[in-house]
Design an enzyme around this catalytic site. Sequence first.
Site, PDB file in Angstrom:
ATOM      1  N   ALA A  33       0.840  -1.198   0.000  1.00 39.84           N
ATOM      2  CA  ALA A  33       0.000   0.000   0.000  1.00 39.84           C
ATOM      3  C   ALA A  33       0.870   1.241   0.000  1.00 39.84           C
ATOM      4  O   ALA A  33       2.063   1.177   0.279  1.00 39.84           O
ATOM      5  CB  ALA A  33      -0.892   0.009   1.239  1.00 39.84           C
ATOM      6  N   ASN A  34       0.255   2.372  -0.331  1.00 38.55           N
ATOM      7  CA  ASN A  34       0.901   3.671  -0.138  1.00 38.55           C
ATOM      8  C   ASN A  34       0.507   4.193   1.237  1.00 38.55           C
ATOM      9  O   ASN A  34      -0.542   3.843   1.762  1.00 38.55           O
ATOM     10  CB  ASN A  34       0.390   4.671  -1.172  1.00 38.55           C
ATOM     11  CG  ASN A  34       0.977   4.472  -2.536  1.00 38.55           C
ATOM     12  OD1 ASN A  34       1.312   3.351  -2.918  1.00 38.55           O
ATOM     13  ND2 ASN A  34       1.093   5.534  -3.282  1.00 38.55           N
ATOM     14  N   ARG A  35       1.303   5.084   1.779  1.00 34.78           N
ATOM     15  CA  ARG A  35       0.934   5.788   3.001  1.00 34.78           C
ATOM     16  C   ARG A  35      -0.129   6.809   2.666  1.00 34.78           C
ATOM     17  O   ARG A  35       0.060   7.638   1.788  1.00 34.78           O
ATOM     18  CB  ARG A  35       2.120   6.567   3.538  1.00 34.78           C
ATOM     19  CG  ARG A  35       3.032   5.789   4.391  1.00 34.78           C
ATOM     20  CD  ARG A  35       4.088   6.708   4.999  1.00 34.78           C
ATOM     21  NE  ARG A  35       5.337   5.998   5.149  1.00 34.78           N
ATOM     22  CZ  ARG A  35       5.524   5.017   6.023  1.00 34.78           C
ATOM     23  NH1 ARG A  35       4.559   4.660   6.846  1.00 34.78           N
ATOM     24  NH2 ARG A  35       6.673   4.391   6.089  1.00 34.78           N
TER      25      ARG A  35
END
Length: 222
Positions: A33-35
């Site tokens: 995932a991205n932050r």
Amino acid sequence: IEAAVNDGPLKGRHVLVTSGPTHEPIDPVRYIANRSSGAQGAAIAQALLGLGAKVTFVTGPADVAAPMGVDLIEVQTAAQMQAAVKAALPADAAVFAAAVADWRMANTVDEKIKKDGNGLPVLEFAENPDILASVCAEKQKPKLVVGFAAETQDVIENATAKRKRKGCDWIVANDVSPSTGIMGGSENDVTLISKDGAEDWPRMGKDQVAQRLAEKIAEALG
Ligand code: CTP
Ligand code: CA
């Protein structure tokens, strides 16, 4: 009270907002995932509601709760987000605040990958669809499409190129280098990029960025 809430310059307008990260499963217990806290996207949806818009809010698993009053669509993956976005069209405007994972696993496995002593796993990636670019290429493209560009270097240059490449009307560019403290914080320091150039906004709360953006959207839709 309902009538008062739905009043404002965006009354009768449908605005689509994407928000939060996407989660791309590796196996049943892991993901990439991205932050993204989802704070800026939620604030934008809230501000649009405040101006009277009907808001479809397509969100990945975010830390921040979705505002009350949106049409809420919760997704996990980029593929699910793209399907939800397409299903929500037509819209008068769309704001793509989601931090979509650029890659997913080329093949996910149904069983948990075990540390079984046979060495490290090798993960193979496939590129996710660009949801923003695909909506801009649609016959049903909303009149105003706003993208985000989180950059760590050459912010204006990269964001300007990104706007052209994706075919969107505006890009909200911000510098998310760790030294700025923007990631995960309550403030944002953005530059709004359109075909007419770059407008540098002062650093302000994410709520204020949202309010200003929502007002500009209302103005642009007329
Ligand atoms: N976006 C999207 N779908 C993707 C990737 C990005 O809709 N698969 C949207 C984001 O929501 C954002 C804009 O595109 O509004 C820019 O995202 P960004 O990650 O900055 O751009 P990328 O094209 O993915 O470029 P890179 O990550 O390499 O900088
Ligand atoms: Ca990206």
